[in-house]
Design a protein around this motif. Structure first.
Motif, mmCIF file in Angstrom:
data_model
loop_
_atom_site.group_PDB
_atom_site.id
_atom_site.type_symbol
_atom_site.label_atom_id
_atom_site.label_comp_id
_atom_site.label_asym_id
_atom_site.label_seq_id
_atom_site.Cartn_x
_atom_site.Cartn_y
_atom_site.Cartn_z
ATOM 1 N N ALA A 33 -30.477 9.601 -6.359
ATOM 2 C CA ALA A 33 -30.516 8.374 -5.583
ATOM 3 C C ALA A 33 -29.418 8.321 -4.548
ATOM 4 C CB ALA A 33 -30.407 7.170 -6.529
ATOM 5 N N SER A 34 -28.259 8.935 -4.817
ATOM 6 C CA SER A 34 -27.117 8.837 -3.908
ATOM 7 C C SER A 34 -26.977 10.051 -3.016
ATOM 8 C CB SER A 34 -25.829 8.642 -4.717
ATOM 9 O OG SER A 34 -25.616 9.749 -5.554
ATOM 10 N N LYS A 35 -27.987 10.892 -2.967
ATOM 11 C CA LYS A 35 -27.890 12.150 -2.234
ATOM 12 C C LYS A 35 -27.628 11.919 -0.752
ATOM 13 C CE LYS A 35 -30.378 16.508 -1.618
ATOM 14 N NZ LYS A 35 -31.616 17.248 -1.933
ATOM 15 N N ASP A 36 -28.361 10.992 -0.140
ATOM 16 C CA ASP A 36 -28.205 10.750 1.290
ATOM 17 C C ASP A 36 -26.847 10.141 1.615
ATOM 18 O OD1 ASP A 36 -31.692 9.779 1.600
ATOM 19 O OD2 ASP A 36 -30.714 11.759 1.755
ATOM 20 N N THR A 37 -26.318 9.288 0.719
ATOM 21 C CA THR A 37 -25.016 8.665 0.941
ATOM 22 C C THR A 37 -23.915 9.705 0.965
ATOM 23 O OG1 THR A 37 -25.783 6.681 -0.190
ATOM 24 C CG2 THR A 37 -23.406 6.928 0.090
ATOM 25 N N ALA A 83 -16.352 14.828 4.738
ATOM 26 C CA ALA A 83 -15.035 15.194 4.227
ATOM 27 C C ALA A 83 -15.070 15.457 2.725
ATOM 28 C CB ALA A 83 -14.018 14.102 4.553
ATOM 29 N N TRP A 84 -16.036 14.871 2.046
ATOM 30 C CA TRP A 84 -16.153 15.040 0.594
ATOM 31 C C TRP A 84 -17.198 16.097 0.251
ATOM 32 C CZ3 TRP A 84 -13.202 13.244 -3.251
ATOM 33 C CH2 TRP A 84 -12.351 12.158 -2.991
ATOM 34 N N ASP A 113 -19.404 19.261 -16.094
ATOM 35 C CA ASP A 113 -18.375 19.931 -15.290
ATOM 36 C C ASP A 113 -18.588 19.548 -13.831
ATOM 37 O OD1 ASP A 113 -16.673 21.629 -13.930
ATOM 38 O OD2 ASP A 113 -17.148 23.390 -15.151
ATOM 39 N N TYR A 114 -17.680 18.727 -13.272
ATOM 40 C CA TYR A 114 -17.851 18.199 -11.919
ATOM 41 C C TYR A 114 -16.621 18.486 -11.059
ATOM 42 C CZ TYR A 114 -21.783 15.477 -13.733
ATOM 43 O OH TYR A 114 -22.964 15.094 -14.317
ATOM 44 N N ASP A 115 -16.855 18.708 -9.782
ATOM 45 C CA ASP A 115 -15.796 18.865 -8.793
ATOM 46 C C ASP A 115 -15.978 17.819 -7.700
ATOM 47 O OD1 ASP A 115 -14.200 21.476 -9.368
ATOM 48 O OD2 ASP A 115 -16.296 22.011 -9.697
ATOM 49 N N PHE A 116 -14.888 17.122 -7.376
ATOM 50 C CA PHE A 116 -14.875 16.150 -6.289
ATOM 51 C C PHE A 116 -13.758 16.583 -5.330
ATOM 52 C CE2 PHE A 116 -16.287 14.173 -10.173
ATOM 53 C CZ PHE A 116 -17.400 13.424 -9.802
ATOM 54 N N ASN A 117 -14.126 17.223 -4.232
ATOM 55 C CA ASN A 117 -13.144 17.806 -3.316
ATOM 56 C C ASN A 117 -13.201 17.126 -1.951
ATOM 57 O OD1 ASN A 117 -12.488 19.615 -5.364
ATOM 58 N ND2 ASN A 117 -13.893 21.175 -4.614
ATOM 59 N N TYR A 118 -12.015 16.774 -1.454
ATOM 60 C CA TYR A 118 -11.891 16.109 -0.153
ATOM 61 C C TYR A 118 -11.038 16.977 0.770
ATOM 62 C CZ TYR A 118 -10.349 12.642 3.314
ATOM 63 O OH TYR A 118 -10.070 11.975 4.476
ATOM 64 N N LYS A 119 -11.460 17.098 2.017
ATOM 65 C CA LYS A 119 -10.680 17.844 2.995
ATOM 66 C C LYS A 119 -10.876 17.243 4.378
ATOM 67 C CE LYS A 119 -9.677 22.490 4.702
ATOM 68 N NZ LYS A 119 -10.027 23.941 4.633
ATOM 69 N N LYS A 120 -9.769 16.884 5.013
ATOM 70 C CA LYS A 120 -9.815 16.342 6.365
ATOM 71 C C LYS A 120 -8.483 16.618 7.043
ATOM 72 C CE LYS A 120 -11.097 12.262 9.040
ATOM 73 N NZ LYS A 120 -11.524 10.834 8.978
ATOM 74 N N ASP A 121 -8.549 17.248 8.220
ATOM 75 C CA ASP A 121 -7.352 17.648 8.958
ATOM 76 C C ASP A 121 -6.492 18.536 8.050
ATOM 77 O OD1 ASP A 121 -8.264 16.155 11.133
ATOM 78 O OD2 ASP A 121 -7.282 14.340 10.395
ATOM 79 N N LYS A 122 -5.238 18.168 7.836
ATOM 80 C CA LYS A 122 -4.356 18.985 7.004
ATOM 81 C C LYS A 122 -4.328 18.544 5.542
ATOM 82 C CE LYS A 122 -1.151 20.646 10.552
ATOM 83 N NZ LYS A 122 0.275 20.831 10.904
ATOM 84 N N TRP A 123 -5.060 17.497 5.230
ATOM 85 C CA TRP A 123 -5.038 16.974 3.870
ATOM 86 C C TRP A 123 -6.222 17.491 3.055
ATOM 87 C CZ3 TRP A 123 -1.044 14.480 1.732
ATOM 88 C CH2 TRP A 123 -0.112 13.888 2.582
ATOM 89 N N SER A 124 -5.982 17.754 1.778
ATOM 90 C CA SER A 124 -7.049 18.104 0.844
ATOM 91 C C SER A 124 -6.739 17.466 -0.508
ATOM 92 C CB SER A 124 -7.181 19.617 0.688
ATOM 93 O OG SER A 124 -6.011 20.179 0.107
#
Length: 300
Positions: A23-27, A33-34, A67-78
């Motif tokens: 259900a949340s695939k499109d969001t 960034a995520w 087992d889940y991964d939630f990874n964020y990356k934007k500019d120099k931040w991760s």
């Protein structure tokens, strides 16, 4: 019975997670960034013997792992986050249901890019379990050795990391705090997991290393390695806590996998009761856990 209900509840939650993911695939796609990915695995082991001349004991085991991964990356931040939740039960002829897996692991790594593959980081890791754990004697009596939040481990601190990709990273924190929590009164009073008898927590300050490596052995076979090391500056820094987990995932098709996992833990603060010649004594021993099974894995 409570353990069986817990496993069924977790299995139900996994299928609910499938629906929520769809259900949340499109969001998720809107925020580039995520990157969110994970897998739910349900493994089964079973053996049965009827009039078998060589003998054998009927056995059944079921394990459920998120087992889940939630990874964020934007500019120099991760910001990399990993969540592992696992629970398993086994039953052998002549014994009741006993757990063979019980873990809650939350791992978080906040990074600021310093060079191509190097990061300034702040690292945090939390580990505990769902239910009580026991050692079983020959007469089927049992001794309590663990419980929810007994122990629970929280490790955190600043550091630096080498990160080649989401599948290869090493983080070193030379100034890391580690808090061991023992919420169970009987375990606390016994001084389990290194706490002073009667205390509910133990504070340590030292250095930690956290490593992750995952690669393919073959087109449908992947090998995951997770390593954690900790040395306490305040007391016997040479007695290093070490936790290594190796997992092999063999893909049969989109849903069916064969998984093999082994975990080795060397913890100077964890004393295991051992009975020899009628005398019980506690020792710091190498802890070994192995899981092998075939089952269903849903990835997204």
């Amino acid at each position: 019975m409570k353990r069986i209900l817990l496993l069924v509840t977790l299995l139900t939650a996994s299928f609910a997670g499938f629906s929520q993911t769809t259900a949340s695939k499109d969001t998720t796609k809107k925020d580039t960034a995520w990157k969110i990915h994970g897998q739910n695995t349900f493994l089964i082991n079973q053996s049965s013997f009827t009039h078998w001349a060589a003998g054998g004991a009927n056995a059944f085991a079921a394990n459920l792992v998120f087992d889940y991964d939630f990874n964020y990356k934007k500019d120099k931040w991760s910001w990399d986050n990993k969540v592992i939740v696992g629970y398993g039960l086994s039953k052998q002829a002549g014994t009741g249901w006993r757990k063979n897996d019980d873990r809650i692991i939350l791992n978080s790594l906040l990074g600021y890019k310093a060079a191509q593959y190097w990061l300034y980081t702040f690292y945090a890791n939390f580990q505990t379990q769902f239910t009580k754990g026991y050692t079983y004697n020959a007469d089927d009596t049992r001794t309590l050795i663990s419980a929810p939040f007994a122990p629970a481990y929280l490790t955190f601190g600043p550091g630096f990391a080498y990160k080649k990709s989401d599948n290869f990273r090493v983080n070193i924190s030379p100034l890391a705090a580690r808090i061991t929590m023992v919420s169970n009164d009987s375990l606390s009073n016994a001084g389990s997991f290194g706490v002073t008898p009667g205390d509910k927590s133990l504070f340590e300050f030292g250095a930690s290393l956290d490593g992750y490596l995952k690669f393919n052995l073959a087109p449908n076979i992947s090998f995951e390695n997770i390593l954690k090391l900790y040395s306490n500056y305040l007391k016997q820094p040479g007695n290093i806590y070490a936790d290594y987990a190796g997992n092999i995932f063999m893909k049969v098709n989109k849903l069916v996998t064969v998984n093999f996992g082994v975990e080795l833990i060397s913890d100077p603060n964890a004393k295991i009761p051992v009975t020899e010649n009628g005398v019980t004594a506690e020792h710091s021993l190498l802890q070994v856990k192995q899981i092998f099974g075939a089952g269903l894995t849903y990835k997204f």
